[in-house]
Structure formats: structure tokens, C-alpha cells
Scaffold this motif. Structure first.
Motif, PDB file in Angstrom:
ATOM      1  N   PRO A   9       0.821  -1.207   0.000  1.00 43.30           N
ATOM      2  CA  PRO A   9       0.000   0.000   0.000  1.00 43.30           C
ATOM      3  C   PRO A   9       0.857   1.261   0.000  1.00 43.30           C
ATOM      4  CG  PRO A   9      -0.126  -1.116   2.128  1.00 43.30           C
ATOM      5  CD  PRO A   9       0.597  -2.030   1.193  1.00 43.30           C
ATOM      6  N   VAL A  10       0.321   2.317  -0.545  1.00 42.39           N
ATOM      7  CA  VAL A  10       1.050   3.573  -0.623  1.00 42.39           C
ATOM      8  C   VAL A  10       1.384   4.039   0.791  1.00 42.39           C
ATOM      9  CG1 VAL A  10       1.047   5.816  -1.768  1.00 42.39           C
ATOM     10  CG2 VAL A  10      -0.607   4.069  -2.459  1.00 42.39           C
ATOM     11  N   SER A  11       2.552   4.604   0.920  1.00 42.68           N
ATOM     12  CA  SER A  11       2.941   5.053   2.256  1.00 42.68           C
ATOM     13  C   SER A  11       1.921   6.058   2.785  1.00 42.68           C
ATOM     14  CB  SER A  11       4.319   5.698   2.190  1.00 42.68           C
ATOM     15  OG  SER A  11       4.191   7.029   1.772  1.00 42.68           O
ATOM     16  N   PRO A  12       1.712   6.018   4.069  1.00 48.31           N
ATOM     17  CA  PRO A  12       0.681   6.889   4.660  1.00 48.31           C
ATOM     18  C   PRO A  12       0.888   8.356   4.303  1.00 48.31           C
ATOM     19  CG  PRO A  12       1.892   5.644   6.364  1.00 48.31           C
ATOM     20  CD  PRO A  12       2.396   5.193   5.047  1.00 48.31           C
ATOM     21  N   ASP A  13       2.159   8.703   4.180  1.00 45.27           N
ATOM     22  CA  ASP A  13       2.455  10.108   3.889  1.00 45.27           C
ATOM     23  C   ASP A  13       1.873  10.550   2.550  1.00 45.27           C
ATOM     24  OD1 ASP A  13       3.648  12.533   4.446  1.00 45.27           O
ATOM     25  OD2 ASP A  13       5.266  12.051   3.029  1.00 45.27           O
ATOM     26  N   VAL A  14       2.180   9.716   1.510  1.00 44.66           N
ATOM     27  CA  VAL A  14       1.699  10.040   0.161  1.00 44.66           C
ATOM     28  C   VAL A  14       0.177   9.995   0.112  1.00 44.66           C
ATOM     29  CG1 VAL A  14       1.711   9.307  -2.253  1.00 44.66           C
ATOM     30  CG2 VAL A  14       3.815   9.192  -0.881  1.00 44.66           C
ATOM     31  N   GLN A  15      -0.357   8.965   0.783  1.00 44.08           N
ATOM     32  CA  GLN A  15      -1.802   8.792   0.773  1.00 44.08           C
ATOM     33  C   GLN A  15      -2.491  10.048   1.331  1.00 44.08           C
ATOM     34  OE1 GLN A  15      -3.178   5.601   3.223  1.00 44.08           O
ATOM     35  NE2 GLN A  15      -4.609   4.923   1.683  1.00 44.08           N
ATOM     36  N   MET A  16      -1.937  10.526   2.418  1.00 38.95           N
ATOM     37  CA  MET A  16      -2.509  11.717   3.042  1.00 38.95           C
ATOM     38  C   MET A  16      -2.527  12.894   2.082  1.00 38.95           C
ATOM     39  SD  MET A  16      -3.050  13.037   6.465  1.00 38.95           S
ATOM     40  CE  MET A  16      -1.623  13.803   7.179  1.00 38.95           C
ATOM     41  N   LYS A  17      -1.407  13.016   1.388  1.00 37.04           N
ATOM     42  CA  LYS A  17      -1.293  14.132   0.441  1.00 37.04           C
ATOM     43  C   LYS A  17      -2.384  14.050  -0.621  1.00 37.04           C
ATOM     44  CE  LYS A  17       3.294  16.071   0.226  1.00 37.04           C
ATOM     45  NZ  LYS A  17       4.646  15.682  -0.167  1.00 37.04           N
ATOM     46  N   ALA A  18      -2.601  12.845  -1.139  1.00 37.75           N
ATOM     47  CA  ALA A  18      -3.615  12.672  -2.185  1.00 37.75           C
ATOM     48  C   ALA A  18      -4.993  13.034  -1.669  1.00 37.75           C
ATOM     49  CB  ALA A  18      -3.590  11.220  -2.680  1.00 37.75           C
ATOM     50  N   VAL A  19      -5.262  12.602  -0.460  1.00 37.47           N
ATOM     51  CA  VAL A  19      -6.584  12.876   0.117  1.00 37.47           C
ATOM     52  C   VAL A  19      -6.794  14.376   0.296  1.00 37.47           C
ATOM     53  CG1 VAL A  19      -8.001  12.641   2.179  1.00 37.47           C
ATOM     54  CG2 VAL A  19      -6.881  10.640   1.210  1.00 37.47           C
ATOM     55  N   PHE A  24      -9.142  19.279  -1.118  1.00 30.25           N
ATOM     56  CA  PHE A  24      -8.939  20.687  -1.442  1.00 30.25           C
ATOM     57  C   PHE A  24      -9.670  21.047  -2.737  1.00 30.25           C
ATOM     58  CE2 PHE A  24      -6.560  24.128  -3.462  1.00 30.25           C
ATOM     59  CZ  PHE A  24      -6.679  25.067  -2.463  1.00 30.25           C
ATOM     60  N   LYS A  25      -9.550  20.142  -3.713  1.00 34.98           N
ATOM     61  CA  LYS A  25     -10.183  20.412  -4.990  1.00 34.98           C
ATOM     62  C   LYS A  25     -11.703  20.487  -4.824  1.00 34.98           C
ATOM     63  CE  LYS A  25      -9.639  19.336  -9.753  1.00 34.98           C
ATOM     64  NZ  LYS A  25      -9.598  18.278 -10.742  1.00 34.98           N
ATOM     65  N   TYR A  26     -12.217  19.528  -4.050  1.00 36.75           N
ATOM     66  CA  TYR A  26     -13.643  19.476  -3.791  1.00 36.75           C
ATOM     67  C   TYR A  26     -14.103  20.760  -3.106  1.00 36.75           C
ATOM     68  CZ  TYR A  26     -18.025  17.787  -1.790  1.00 36.75           C
ATOM     69  OH  TYR A  26     -19.334  17.644  -1.430  1.00 36.75           O
ATOM     70  N   LYS A  27     -13.264  21.168  -2.146  1.00 43.11           N
ATOM     71  CA  LYS A  27     -13.616  22.363  -1.378  1.00 43.11           C
ATOM     72  C   LYS A  27     -13.586  23.613  -2.278  1.00 43.11           C
ATOM     73  CE  LYS A  27     -12.620  24.720   2.766  1.00 43.11           C
ATOM     74  NZ  LYS A  27     -11.462  25.280   3.450  1.00 43.11           N
ATOM     75  N   SER A  28     -12.588  23.680  -3.144  1.00 41.99           N
ATOM     76  CA  SER A  28     -12.510  24.889  -3.975  1.00 41.99           C
ATOM     77  C   SER A  28     -13.636  24.908  -5.004  1.00 41.99           C
ATOM     78  CB  SER A  28     -11.144  24.974  -4.660  1.00 41.99           C
ATOM     79  OG  SER A  28     -11.034  23.969  -5.623  1.00 41.99           O
ATOM     80  N   LEU A  29     -14.053  23.715  -5.416  1.00 44.55           N
ATOM     81  CA  LEU A  29     -15.194  23.641  -6.319  1.00 44.55           C
ATOM     82  C   LEU A  29     -16.441  24.165  -5.616  1.00 44.55           C
ATOM     83  CD1 LEU A  29     -15.207  22.338  -9.219  1.00 44.55           C
ATOM     84  CD2 LEU A  29     -16.620  20.563  -8.191  1.00 44.55           C
ATOM     85  N   LEU A  30     -16.541  23.799  -4.343  1.00 40.69           N
ATOM     86  CA  LEU A  30     -17.683  24.216  -3.547  1.00 40.69           C
ATOM     87  C   LEU A  30     -17.703  25.735  -3.369  1.00 40.69           C
ATOM     88  CD1 LEU A  30     -19.670  22.109  -2.447  1.00 40.69           C
ATOM     89  CD2 LEU A  30     -18.789  22.622  -0.168  1.00 40.69           C
TER      90      LEU A  30
END
Lengths: 313, 275
Positions: A9-19, A24-30
Motif C-alpha cells: 500500500p502507498v505510504s501513509p504520507d503520500v496517501q494523506m497528500k492525495a486525500v 482541497f479540490k472538492y472544497k474549492s469547487l464548492l
């Protein structure tokens, strides 16, 4: 050395960044929707939806009330082009009116602007005076001028014995036409003046002085330097007056009501009557779609032509 | 064009004053005849009144229910303005600050709608308005003004936002200010000059508008000033004594508005058209 290949599985660090990125994208769309949404919603419901419905109704014989909306194809358009003299006449009137009104109100407006560009002591008062008719709506202006044409001109005519004032101003096709042009110019030229004044103030004085030292006359200054420099103002003023003159309704309704004998009936009045007095919504919308196309084509051509001139200057 | 006051300037000055007086003659006719008895108007409309009759005004005030019409016009104009300023400034700011295809296309759609003549949308609009319950109601009319006013208001704000430096917004955002906070506390106050222009242009349009209220408002109670004046004329054709008093009542509020704010109005119009 073996390169590290990640299989699990992707390292927790990278995973966090993706999330967070997704979040962020969702929020800016909102937030985009929150800021732009209200304006877009009102605009779509009030203007775009009715516009699209209008395109649809123009292909039907709908009467505005009935629940049955019958599709008739190009029937309405065919009728307008082959069998609707009043619409054709109102189109001719509106086009002629547009040309006369645009030329006269811009000439007067530009003349006022040149006058007020001189160092007059009464400059501000005159600017206010010339602008006042603009704040009064076309409907009330029409009523005011109806009185002037019918009673005021007659009284001046009796006093001065000048033929101009003794004409049957609203009772004759030709004079009624020019009557509307006069009132339109009286209303609009002050507005045009304001735009031209703003443009004239942007003209560099040293340029004019240099030309004058070189022996240029006032006329040369005007036609060779000032007008080319303020062409953008002409683009705007022509655009505004063309669309205002094309859409004339209120002023026309209260001044002549389209008379005598429908000779001063504008396209806007014709469409209004077709839809709301003859209850032919289908035909009315077809006319209004054609009207839209003509207004759009005219204003686009005008802006393109004057813009082209601007670039050359 | 010169800055010195020469003989030529003096001649121009006289010329300007004469033209200005001619320009005002219609107001002279309307004012003096509105205080004449009917018979005196018929005899000579240009003459100074022999006696001043103010009963014309009293009658008209009652018949058109002037306070009611004035109040309706005021409510419609004020709330349409507030709504248009809020929704257009927010949308314009966000669209400028979010560059990209979507914002660009949206802007083009908004602006090109300015060419659509009202007659093209009015017929289906009455159907949409009827379905949504917007007809025969003042809030409904205000909502329609939101829709029709957005293109121009947004266009003006859009042009202006581009000239506002972005740095302050960025630093406020770094300091943890929310988007709404940034907009309302920092950006909106900076937009004041164009807000004035937007309000002036929309006020002149909405206050004087005739066709949309005519279509939307059926009850006499809801009538605006242009509607009240026109229904008066339809009922009392050629009753010039009262008709002129009605006209004077009808144009006075907006002329007072103009005279008080004329500096801002003229400046606002100039900047609004050139942007």
C-alpha cells in the motif's frame, strides 16, 4: 543497489497528500459554486431558459394559454416572410429610425462634448442640463413630448408664425417619424456626451499643441487627431445607440402608440401585440427570434467595423 | 481646447447657454401647464399661468395612489440593487481569481446575453414566472431583475476586479482568512467605485422600466410609478391638466435622485461605458 520498488500500500504520507489534494479540490469547487452559483442560477432561469423555450415555441402554433402545443416546423417563419406586411413595415420603420436616430444623437452628443471641452464657466451646469432627460424613463418622456408636439408646438407656432411648429406633428407619417427621432435624440445625446467627454479628456494636450504649432487648423485637429484617438468611444456610443434604437418600445408606446396607421410601429411593439393582444405566442416568439438575430448581427458587424478602424488608428 | 478664457470661449459660452435653455423648454411647458386650469391650457400652452391651480396635483395624488406607487418603485429598486451588487460582485471576483477555460466560457455566455432583446425572452419568461410563482408579486419581479441585471453588473465588476492587486488577498489568505472573509472584508470595500456605477446604472434602468412590471404585476396595488402614470393616461386621455401633474409627480423622485448624486452619476456612467 536495488531500487526500492513499492509493492504494498502507498505510504501513509503520500496517501494523506492525495486525500488532502482531493479534499482541497472538492472544497474549492464548492466555494466556486457558492460565489458564482447565485448569479448563474438567476441568469439561467430568468434569461437562458426562456430564451431556449422561445426557440422551441417559435416552431409551434401555441396560443399562450392552451395546454396543447402543436409543432408546426417553419410555418411561423414562412408566414413572417411571405404574409406579414405589418411586421415587414415595422421592421422598415425600426431600421430607418435606427439609422436616423443613431446619426443624429451621436452628432449632437459629440457636439455637446466638444462644446463642454472648452473652458466654459457654466460647463458643469450645462453638463447636468444636457444629461437630465436620461434619468427620466422613455414612457414618461413620451407623454411629456406628446404634450409638447400637440399643444406646445402649436402655441409657439401661433406666437412666432414659424411653419416648423405648425405642422401636424404626430398626425402625419413623416412628421411622426421625425418626432420620435427628435425625442430619442433629446433623451440620448446627453448620455453620449458623457462618454465622449470622458474620451476627450484622455486626449493628450501636448499632441494638440504640437500639431497647432505645425499650423494645423481646428478642423484638421478634429478630423486627423482627435477623432482617430477617441475611436473607441465611437464604438461604444454606436453600439449603445444602435441597440437602444432597435429595441425602442416605451417611448414609442407613449408618444405615438405606433400610429398614425401603424406607420411608427416598432418591431418591439409589433411582437408585443402579436403575443399578448392577438394571443399568437408561437408567431410572436418566431418574430422575436428573428429580431434577436438581426440585433445580434447588426451590433456585431458594427463593433467589428469600428474596432478594425481603431486598430488602424 | 485652450485653457485661457478668450473671446471665442465667451461666444461658445453664450451659445452653450442658449442651447441649454432650448433643451429645457419641454420642462417649462410641463411645469407651467400642470398648474393651469384645463381651459387655460387649451387657450395658450406657452403663456405664464394667470392663476396657479394646485388641485390638479391633489386629484392625481389620490387617483394614482402616488404614495403607494412610489413605495413600490422604491422597494423594487432598492432590493434589486442590493441583490445584484451581492451576486454579481461575488461571481465576478471568483471568476477573475479562478482563471481557466470554465470561467472564460461562463464569462462569454454572461456577456453575450446582453444582446438578447427583452422581447425575445418575455413570452416564455411569463410561463416560467407563472410556474415558479413569480408573477403578480413584487419579490417575484425583484428576482427577475436579478436575472436580467447580472450580465451588465457582472461585466462591470469583472473589468474592475482585474485592476485590483491580488497581493493583499493572498496575504490575508495565508493569515487564515476564509474566502468569504477575504471577499467581504478586503475585496468588496475596494470595489466601491464600480459598485457606485453598478447601482446608478441599475437604478436608472429599474426605476424607469415599464414593460417587465407591466407583464408581471397585474394588481393595481402593486403598480410602479411608470405603470401608474400610463394607466392614468389610458383612463383620462387628453385630460392634460391632471396628466401633466401626474407626469411631474412621476419624474420628480428620479430627478431629485439625479441632482443630488449628479457628480457620481455622470462619472459612473462615463467609467461604466468605457470599461
Amino acid at each position: 543497489m536495488e531500487p526500492k520498488i513499492q509493492t504494498g500500500p502507498v505510504s501513509p504520507d503520500v496517501q494523506m497528500k492525495a486525500v488532502t489534494k482531493k479534499k482541497f479540490k472538492y472544497k474549492s469547487l464548492l466555494t466556486y459554486a457558492a460565489f458564482v452559483g447565485p448569479a448563474l442560477l438567476f441568469f439561467l432561469v430568468i434569461q437562458i431558459l426562456p430564451f431556449l423555450m422561445g426557440v422551441y415555441y417559435s416552431f409551434t402554433s401555441w396560443n399562450g394559454v392552451s395546454s396543447v402545443v402543436e409543432w408546426v416546423g417553419f410555418e411561423n417563419y414562412k408566414k413572417i416572410f411571405t404574409d406579414d406586411k405589418t411586421f415587414f413595415n415595422s421592421f422598415m420603420f425600426t431600421t430607418k429610425f435606427m439609422f436616423a436616430a443613431v446619426i443624429i444623437s451621436n452628432l449632437i452628443g459629440f457636439g455637446f462634448a466638444l462644446l463642454l471641452n472648452a473652458a466654459l464657466k457654466t460647463r458643469n451646469i450645462l453638463r447636468t442640463v444636457f444629461f437630465i432627460p436620461n434619468v427620466i424613463g422613455g414612457l414618461l418622456l413620451g407623454f411629456i413630448w406628446q404634450f409638447i408636439f400637440v399643444k406646445g408646438f402649436a402655441s409657439i407656432g401661433n406666437m412666432t408664425d414659424i411653419g416648423f411648429f405648425k405642422m401636424p406633428w404626430l398626425g402625419d407619417e413623416t412628421t411622426a417619424f421625425w418626432g420620435i427621432v427628435i425625442v430619442f435624440a433629446w433623451q440620448i445625446s446627453g448620455y453620449m456626451m458623457v462618454i465622449y467627454v470622458a474620451a476627450l479628456q484622455g486626449v493628450d494636450n501636448s499632441l494638440l499643441e504640437a500639431a497647432r504649432i505645425d499650423g494645423a487648423s481646428n478642423w484638421t485637429l478634429l478630423t486627423k487627431i482627435i477623432i482617430p484617438l477617441i475611436l473607441p468611444a465611437f464604438t461604444i456610443c454606436f453600439f449603445l445607440t444602435i441597440s437602444m434604437a432597435f429595441k425602442i418600445f416605451d417611448l414609442n408606446i407613449s408618444l405615438t402608440g405606433g400610429g398614425p396607421f401603424n406607420s411608427t410601429q416598432s418591431v418591439a411593439i409589433n411582437i408585443y401585440q402579436e403575443a399578448f393582444q392577438n394571443n399568437r405566442y408561437g408567431l410572436g416568439t418566431a418574430k422575436s427570434i428573428l429580431f434577436f438575430v438581426v440585433v445580434a448581427v447588426f451590433t456585431t458587424i458594427q463593433v467589428m467595423v469600428t474596432k478594425k478602424k481603431e486598430v488602424q488608428a | 481646447m485652450g485653457n485661457r478664457y478668450t473671446k471665442r470661449t465667451f461666444v461658445l459660452e453664450i451659445f452653450g447657454i442658449v442651447i441649454g435653455l432650448i433643451f429645457l423648454i419641454p420642462f417649462y411647458f410641463v411645469l407651467i401647464n400642470s398648474v393651469k386650469p384645463f381651459a387655460a391650457i387649451l387657450i395658450d400652452a406657452a403663456a405664464w399661468p394667470k392663476e396657479f391651480v394646485f388641485s390638479n396635483y391633489a386629484k392625481v395624488w389620490e387617483i394614482i395612489n402616488f404614495p403607494r406607487a412610489f413605495w413600490n418603485s422604491l422597494v423594487i429598486t432598492v432590493f434589486s440593487n442590493i441583490g445584484l451588487v451581492i451576486i454579481s460582485s461575488m461571481a465576478a471576483w471568483k471568476m477573475v481569481r479562478t482563471p481557466g477555460k470554465f470561467s472564460k466560457i461562463l464569462f462569454v455566455i454572461f456577456v453575450s446575453a446582453m444582446v438578447i432583446p427583452f422581447q425575445t425572452v418575455m413570452i416564455p419568461l411569463m410561463k416560467v414566472g407563472g410556474t415558479l410563482g413569480l408573477t403578480n408579486s413584487i419579490p417575484g419581479l425583484i428576482i427577475m431583475y436579478f436575472g436580467f441585471g447580472v450580465p451588465l453588473s457582472l461585466f462591470l465588476y469583472h473589468g474592475f476586479v482585474k485592476t485590483v492587486p491580488i497581493e493583499i488577498e493572498e496575504s490575508a489568505m495565508i493569515d487564515g482568512c476564509s474566502q468569504f472573509g477575504v471577499f467581504w472584508r478586503i475585496v468588496f470595500p475596494l470595489l466601491k467605485p464600480i459598485t457606485v456605477t453598478v447601482i446608478i446604472l441599475n437604478t436608472l434602468w429599474i426605476w424607469n422600466d415599464y414593460l417587465l412590471p407591466l407583464l408581471v404585476l397585474q394588481d393595481a396595488e402593486l403598480r410602479t410609478i411608470p405603470l401608474a402614470a400610463s394607466s392614468f393616461f389610458a383612463q383620462y386621455t387628453k385630460q392634460w391638466d391632471m396628466g401633466l401633474a401626474a407626469l411631474v409627480l412621476g419624474i420628480t423622485p428620479i430627478i431629485i435622485f439625479f441632482l443630488f448624486l449628479q457628480k457620481h452619476i455622470i462619472k459612473g456612467i462615463a467609467s461604466g461605458s468605457i470599461k
